[in-house]
Design an enzyme around this catalytic site. Structure first.
Site, PDB file in Angstrom:
ATOM      1  N   ARG B 273      -8.784 -59.797 -15.660  1.00 17.42           N
ATOM      2  CA  ARG B 273      -9.375 -61.134 -15.654  1.00 17.42           C
ATOM      3  C   ARG B 273     -10.726 -61.053 -16.352  1.00 17.42           C
ATOM      4  NH1 ARG B 273     -11.521 -62.649 -10.205  1.00 17.42           N
ATOM      5  NH2 ARG B 273     -13.517 -62.481 -11.264  1.00 17.42           N
ATOM      6  N   HIS B 277     -13.601 -65.802 -11.544  1.00 15.80           N
ATOM      7  CA  HIS B 277     -12.405 -66.225 -10.802  1.00 15.80           C
ATOM      8  C   HIS B 277     -12.080 -67.683 -11.097  1.00 15.80           C
ATOM      9  CE1 HIS B 277      -9.668 -67.193  -7.570  1.00 15.80           C
ATOM     10  NE2 HIS B 277     -10.542 -68.018  -7.034  1.00 15.80           N
ATOM     11  N   TYR B 286     -20.567 -59.190  -8.786  1.00 13.69           N
ATOM     12  CA  TYR B 286     -19.780 -58.088  -8.221  1.00 13.69           C
ATOM     13  C   TYR B 286     -19.152 -57.162  -9.259  1.00 13.69           C
ATOM     14  CZ  TYR B 286     -16.241 -61.758  -8.952  1.00 13.69           C
ATOM     15  OH  TYR B 286     -15.461 -62.748  -9.488  1.00 13.69           O
TER      16      TYR B 286
END
Lengths: 326, 368
Positions: B273, B277, B286
């Protein structure tokens, strides 16, 4: 005309539905060879074969979720959850998917499924087998919630639920499963799922209940009649959508109402009935509305069960109080 | 909590000196590696220009759509949107491998698969723009809308496959989920049924490395997610999800197996990805930027384009013309979405039930 008990009425409706529509499929744990733990599906496997009556693995979330998938394909799955106490992993599917599928696709996909569950206390079952959490479902838009309280209504309402094009949660009171028999004509006639049933006409007080508590509620009416008090008894039967009009009309006549539920008192369906009366029936009321319910405690194990279920005496006392209220 | 480090697997049969009663193996499939060189002999479809170009076109369209959707969200014209940047190849290959009669059930990041099957750009804009009509799609009529809750649609997929099997249809339910979804009970319940009933279903686990902020190694200590199929009693394999030929081949084989009545499969497609998100997420909280930039070197679109160019099927003018075409199609769809007359306030009642109960219908007046 066959004489059947409530569970027999369920079996008769399932058999009729399987017979009349090849898209109807019965599924669940132990519903096939074993005929269901309460024998509600007894004999159906032999009659209709293993493509119509499916024994699933032991997984409630799966049973409700796969029913959504089957229903979207045009089948009419009738899923059995063995006891209501095990339905909570299946609730995710009912709330997040079954109830919403028609709406979120604007009618492209639909979910004509029935989730049948035995529920309620009073049969000395183990822990987690006795709850009455019907109000959880009655809150959910897109669902119908139906509870039969007699063999005839089990037959007619289950046929209606299976034929309906939307998801129906169908709760069967275990305490009444084998309580008595009555003649039920296997005529394929469904009962309406948008109306309460007036079980007894009366003029002095309206008693409203559903499910297993209909038994004590009718006994209450019988006892009151000995004292010359005429009680009208209403079986809500379909909690969603709730036909408040029938209750309001009755209370217009009687001016007094006692609502009887097996579930704990707070935020139960009796509160919805009482709220309807407060909002729309205040001018008819001649006495405070009373709710007779179980206490707000966890359903006890079988040893204390009989002290948990609301007793006839409490209903009688409340009914006499509201009748005496000037 | 730190995830357990598995390292090399331990053969307990040797420790206990017991004979093995079952052994399992998970394969890895790749044709085009990140450098664009061939890692294996090509399947037939990869030698067909039209097949390969069609997938490339849809992958580029998906990426163009993606950029526009993010831009619309940033300017307040679209709701939260989950980008599929970097995952276009696997999604498009899934859609391309399926037939119209098969049923697709996906999570929310699979625009590519749905576009290939005929869902319009405008419809997907509408859904993320907050309009249910976006799920009344123009794709195959039985395809499910995006599932927002994680993994719950895996059970729908086995229900769809059950219906297909009961009717004796040679159709397949294709269920696309993420790496995080394999941690959920619904997934295990679904693969269990798929195996025990030998259902015509293909599970594709898009392992993009992240479940929002939780990396793959904290999701499961299994060496592969493909091996989870073993718990369902059927085979799983891992494929390079940025290699469209590998995904398409694995899909073709899994679909043929299901159609032949030979049961379910699980494909774990390794991809990454590249974006946040969703537009509501900030992945820099993160994960390190260096890790992401290294992943850009494995961009599935570049790899596929290099392959097309190497076959003499694609040139600079083709690329320019495709980019222009995608841009205008996406812009037209965005304009059409923005110009769509909003639903009437009462629309929220209209598809609630087949036969709207009178007591609920009476509440229409509240929203006028």
């Amino acid at each position: 005309m066959p004489e059947v008990n409530l569970v027999g009425g369920v079996t008769m409706a399932l058999s009729r539905a399987l017979e009349e529509d090849e898209n109807v499929v019965v599924l669940g744990q132990d519903v096939g060879v074993n005929g269901g733990v309460f024998r509600a599906t007894d004999g159906l496997l032999d009659l209709f074969g293993d493509k119509r009556v499916l024994d699933t693995p032991l997984a409630e979330g799966l049973i409700s979720g796969m029913s959504v998938g089957m229903a979207a394909q045009g089948l009419r799955p009738v899923a059995e959850i063995q006891f209501m106490g095990f339905c909570y992993s299946a609730i995710d599917q009912m709330i997040n998917h079954a109830s919403r599928l028609r709406n979120r696709t604007r009618g492209r996909l639909t979910c004509p499924m029935v989730m049948r569950m035995p529920y309620g206390a009073g049969i000395h079952a183990p822990e987690h087998h006795s709850e009455s959490t019907e109000a959880l479902f009655a809150q959910i838009p897109g669902l119908r919630v139906v509870i039969p309280s007699s063999p005839g209504r089990a037959y007619g309402l289950l046929l209606a639920a299976i034929r309906d094009d939307d998801p129906v949660v169908f709760l069967e009171p275990t305490r009444l499963y084998r309580a008595y028999r009555e003649q039920v004509d296997d005529d394929g006639k469904a009962l309406p799922m948008d109306t309460c049933f007036v079980l007894r006409q009366g003029t002095d007080v309206t008693l409203v209940s559903w499910g297993a508590m209909i038994k004590e509620t009718l006994e209450c009416a019988d006892t009151l009649a000995l004292d010359g008090i005429s009680a009208e008894v209403i079986d809500v039967a379909t909690l969603k959508p709730f036909d408040a009009a029938t209750v309001l009309k009755s209370v217009e006549k009687t001016g007094r109402c006692v609502i009887v539920q097996e579930a704990p008192l707070s935020v139960g369906f009796a509160s919805e009935v009482a709220a309807q009366l407060a909002e729309h029936g205040l001018m008819s009321l001649l006495a405070p509305v009373r709710r007779i319910a179980a206490p707000d405690v966890i359903v006890p194990l079988a040893g204390l069960e009989q002290n948990y279920i609301p007793k006839l005496d409490r209903i009688l006392e409340a009914a006499r109080e509201v009748v005496a209220f000037s | 909590m730190t995830a357990k480090k598995t390292g090399a697997s331990v053969d307990l049969s040797k420790v206990h000196n017991d004979p093995a009663v079952a052994t399992f193996q998970i394969g890895y499939r790749q044709y085009l590696n990140a450098e664009g060189t061939l890692a294996a002999d090509l399947p037939d479809f990869a030698t067909e220009r039209d097949t390969m170009v069609a997938m490339y076109r849809c992958a580029v369209l998906t990426r163009t759509f993606d950029a526009k959707a993010v831009a619309l969200q940033r300017t307040g014209k679209l709701g939260t949107f989950p980008s599929s940047l970097g995952q276009e190849a696997v999604s498009v290959a899934i859609g391309a491998a399926m037939s119209a009669e098969d049923v697709l059930l996906t999570t929310y990041r699979e625009q590519g698969a749905h576009f290939f099957r005929g869902v319009t750009l405008k419809e997907v804009f509408m859904f993320w723009g907050g309009d249910e009509r976006g799920c009344k799609t123009s794709g195959p009529k039985d395809d499910f809308p995006f599932s927002i809750p994680i993994a719950s649609h895996t059970t729908h997929a086995v229900g769809v496959a059950t219906a297909m099997k009961l009717r004796g249809q040679a159709h397949v339910a294709v269920c696309v989920l993420g790496d995080g979804a394999t941690s959920k009970g619904d997934f295990y319940e679904a693969i269990n049924l798929a195996g025990v009933w030998q259902l015509p279903v293909v599970f594709v686990v898009i392992n993009n490395g992240w479940a929002i902020s939780v990396p793959r190694h904290k999701q499961s200590s299994c060496e592969t997610l493909a091996q989870k199929s073993i718990a369902g009693g059927f085979e799983g394999e891992q494929v390079d999800g940025n290699d469209i030929i590998a995904v398409r081949t694995a899909m073709d084989e899994a679909l043929a197996q299901a159609r032949a009545g030979l049961g379910p499969s699980l494909i774990e497609a390794l991809t990454y990805r590249l974006s946040d998100h969703t537009t509501a997420d900030d992945a820099s909280r993160y994960r390190a930027e260096d890790d992401v930039s290294a992943r850009w070197k494995k961009d599935p679109l570049v790899r596929l384009r290099n392959y097309l160019v190497g076959q003499d099927w694609w040139g600079k003018s083709d690329e320019e013309s495709l980019l222009g075409e995608c841009k205008s199609r996406v812009n037209e769809a965005a304009d059409a979405y923005l110009d769509t007359t909003p639903q009437a306030a009462e629309a929220k009642f209209e598809s609630l039930y087949d036969d709207l109960p009178e007591v609920i219908s009476a509440q229409r007046q509240w929203v006028k």
